[in-house]
Scaffold this active site. Structure first.
Site, mmCIF file in Angstrom:
data_model
loop_
_atom_site.group_PDB
_atom_site.id
_atom_site.type_symbol
_atom_site.label_atom_id
_atom_site.label_comp_id
_atom_site.label_asym_id
_atom_site.label_seq_id
_atom_site.Cartn_x
_atom_site.Cartn_y
_atom_site.Cartn_z
ATOM 1 N N HIS B 63 0.857 -1.197 0.000
ATOM 2 C CA HIS B 63 0.000 0.000 0.000
ATOM 3 C C HIS B 63 0.885 1.236 0.000
ATOM 4 O O HIS B 63 2.099 1.139 0.191
ATOM 5 C CB HIS B 63 -0.966 -0.017 1.190
ATOM 6 C CG HIS B 63 -0.319 0.068 2.534
ATOM 7 N ND1 HIS B 63 0.568 -0.887 2.992
ATOM 8 C CD2 HIS B 63 -0.412 0.981 3.529
ATOM 9 C CE1 HIS B 63 0.973 -0.560 4.210
ATOM 10 N NE2 HIS B 63 0.406 0.580 4.569
ATOM 11 N N HIS B 65 1.130 4.016 1.873
ATOM 12 C CA HIS B 65 1.568 4.819 3.017
ATOM 13 C C HIS B 65 3.077 5.041 2.930
ATOM 14 O O HIS B 65 3.822 4.154 2.494
ATOM 15 C CB HIS B 65 1.199 4.128 4.334
ATOM 16 C CG HIS B 65 -0.212 4.408 4.777
ATOM 17 N ND1 HIS B 65 -0.952 3.543 5.554
ATOM 18 C CD2 HIS B 65 -1.018 5.480 4.549
ATOM 19 C CE1 HIS B 65 -2.155 4.071 5.777
ATOM 20 N NE2 HIS B 65 -2.215 5.233 5.177
ATOM 21 N N ASP B 67 5.557 5.024 4.884
ATOM 22 C CA ASP B 67 6.532 4.120 5.498
ATOM 23 C C ASP B 67 6.701 2.826 4.706
ATOM 24 O O ASP B 67 7.506 1.968 5.089
ATOM 25 C CB ASP B 67 6.164 3.823 6.969
ATOM 26 C CG ASP B 67 4.769 3.255 7.138
ATOM 27 O OD1 ASP B 67 3.846 3.671 6.404
ATOM 28 O OD2 ASP B 67 4.581 2.379 8.009
ATOM 29 N N HIS B 140 -7.600 -1.963 5.437
ATOM 30 C CA HIS B 140 -6.740 -0.914 5.979
ATOM 31 C C HIS B 140 -7.382 0.427 5.642
ATOM 32 O O HIS B 140 -8.344 0.499 4.884
ATOM 33 C CB HIS B 140 -5.342 -1.062 5.363
ATOM 34 C CG HIS B 140 -4.272 -0.284 6.094
ATOM 35 N ND1 HIS B 140 -4.141 -0.307 7.454
ATOM 36 C CD2 HIS B 140 -3.273 0.532 5.644
ATOM 37 C CE1 HIS B 140 -3.118 0.456 7.806
ATOM 38 N NE2 HIS B 140 -2.577 0.976 6.733
ATOM 39 N N ASP B 211 -0.440 -3.748 5.719
ATOM 40 C CA ASP B 211 -1.130 -3.329 6.945
ATOM 41 C C ASP B 211 -2.606 -3.716 6.849
ATOM 42 O O ASP B 211 -3.248 -3.522 5.820
ATOM 43 C CB ASP B 211 -1.018 -1.815 7.121
ATOM 44 C CG ASP B 211 0.417 -1.382 7.373
ATOM 45 O OD1 ASP B 211 1.307 -2.239 7.326
ATOM 46 O OD2 ASP B 211 0.624 -0.181 7.619
ATOM 47 N N HIS B 269 6.160 -5.161 11.642
ATOM 48 C CA HIS B 269 5.457 -3.872 11.697
ATOM 49 C C HIS B 269 5.067 -3.562 13.147
ATOM 50 O O HIS B 269 3.922 -3.275 13.477
ATOM 51 C CB HIS B 269 4.206 -3.917 10.794
ATOM 52 C CG HIS B 269 3.725 -2.552 10.348
ATOM 53 N ND1 HIS B 269 2.810 -1.817 11.053
ATOM 54 C CD2 HIS B 269 4.035 -1.809 9.264
ATOM 55 C CE1 HIS B 269 2.571 -0.679 10.407
ATOM 56 N NE2 HIS B 269 3.301 -0.650 9.328
HETATM 57 ZN ZN LIG Z 1 2.703 0.806 7.777
#
Ligand SMILES: [Zn+2]
Ligand SMILES: [Zn+2]
Lengths: 305, 305
Positions: B63, B65, B67, B140, B211, B269
């Site tokens: 995904h 995001h 990070d 998520h 996530d 994570h």
């Molecule tokens: Zn993450």
């Protein structure tokens, strides 16, 4: 003012030097920290210092090569995640807005502080009572800026002890004397303000250049600076390669410092081809033309005084 | 197949855990390395391993995001700078193309290898003779994918020693026997191919989820996997927070492993709020529901066998 070198390498990160970022700490003077450039993992480097990302108020980008900007989205996001709410301004060449906005948009990053992005060209970038920041275009493969950070002169202080010794009583005239105005006392005495104020303190000047070949603008931005931070990607021998890749050698950087009459020189943006053992040689090449000179390492702090 | 964890933290980098990236090493099987996610400073982490960026053939993004993606532009650029010329494909949700292309364009990065970007949704992402990669949508805050990497069954080997023992002479019939065909020898003997080939080797299955909250797709992607890599951002107690932020707890991750009947579980994570001392507690929470289970750390290598 202090400089804290967060990354002193060139092009790609190495084990010894991260890609470029420099913190200009003005905690005593303004209570803030500014960054010049923000290569990938600048926020990681900051983890190993006492810097707080929320204290970073401005970021000046010299040019858009990846090793100078790829740490921006992460730093901006983490500053928000870690509770930063004060505004932050990023200055940089055209394109910096598209880069930042695309990264934040795509990653669904919502900052908890106002972010201002100013796409700039040569000239005065920022000015207030304390400092003036001037940018000038250097000679690199892409549009690359150098920044001159010039503190303004600090006015002289009132010499209160001397005033009292001479029986000049406190009152509104103290303010007038401090402002350099001639005043006449009730007893008829004419007061020379220069006698009762210390000399004004000249502001410090730091010049940090982006990647560049030797050029007149490098000299112009650095004239009389207390400290010039100049790239030295290559050693003196690799002059041709430096030219071909739009970079400078150690000797060329020292030549710029000499022409600009700066007080001190710091070399950075050192190619990862050079080892710790090579550094003495790099330094000597510069020393032949200019002193005092040092070579930056990651986490080096330099006090400008 | 081996997994090498390059970053095992959540949200922001910490001193102990970098943001997410995992290398799926298939050097023996395919001579290549694949990455799952590429958080900022993934290339810095790689500097401390024996991985060669030029060996990275595919990158699967779960995904968008920050990070999980902010290390992409730097890694792609350095792979080229360091002499990578083989093609590389990035798979990820819609938006990944805009992110990569803007970063490379703005920074004037010209890759010396063909870069393919595939914006994908659920379904088969890649398939060849050796492996099939399937993606499924998780639960998520933004579109987040899990990936199931399923090696194909390896056909049985010919038992040459046994063939010789039974006086079956080498020749084209060996190939037919290996392919499972019944053959009749010139002396009239009928050969049962099963007797002269070893059992086919089932392929290994590794599932790496982006996530997610606990969800049916997490189970579906993981069914019977040899190893499930599941996020565990929070401890069991912080179930409400995990739900609010679209993440999972240790216990929830273990619950998914149990439902999917996987052979082993690896948690990653991990929020930076948890210290090394907390890890035993995190592990125990998972162990109550599922074993064997481990908690990933940066640079952990897991052999899948
Ligand atoms: Zn993450
Ligand atoms: Zn550079």
């Amino acid at each position: 003012m202090e400089l804290l070198f967060l990354g002193t390498g060139a092009g790609v990160p190495g084990k010894m030097r991260n890609v470029t970022s420099i913190a200009l700490k003005m905690l005593n003077e303004r209570g803030t920290v500014w960054l010049i450039d923000c290569g990938e993992a600048t926020q990681h480097q900051i983890l190993h210092t006492s810097l707080k990302p929320r204290r970073i108020e401005k970021i000046f980008i010299t040019h858009l090569h990846g090793d100078h900007i790829f740490g921006l989205p992460g730093l901006l996001g983490s500053r928000s995640f870690q509770g930063g709410i004060e505004p932050l301004t990023v200055y940089g060449p055209a394109g910096i807005r598209a880069f930042i906005e695309t990264a934040l948009h795509v990653s669904n990053t919502h900052l908890q502080y106002p972010l201002y992005i100013e796409e700039i060209e040569e000239g005065t970038v920022f000015e207030d009572d304390g400092i003036i920041v001037t940018a000038g275009k250097l000679d690199h493969g892409i549009y690359s800026l150098g920044y001159r950070f010039a503190e303004k002169e600090k006015p002289g202080e009132l010499l209160v002890d001397l005033l009292r010794e001479d029986n000049i009583p406190p009152g509104p005239i103290y303010k007038q004397i401090k402002e350099g105005k001639q005043v006449t006392l009730t007893d008829g005495r004419k007061i020379d303000p220069d006698k009762y104020t210390s000399d004004p303190q000249p502001g410090k000047i730091v010049t940090v250049l982006g990647d560049t070949r030797p050029c007149d603008m490098a000299v112009q931005l650095s004239l009389g600076a207390d400290l010039l931070v100049h790239e030295a990607t290559f050693n003196a021998e690799n002059k041709k390669m430096a030219h071909d890749y739009y970079h400078s050698t150690t000797s060329q950087a020292a030549g710029m410092a000499m022409r600009a009459g700066v007080k001190s020189l710091c070399l950075t943006h050192i190619s990862s081809r050079y080892t710790r053992e090579d550094e003495r040689q790099l330094l000597n090449e510069a020393k032949e033309l200019f002193q005092p000179v040092i070579i930056a390492r990651d986490f080096l702090e330099v006090l400008i005084n």
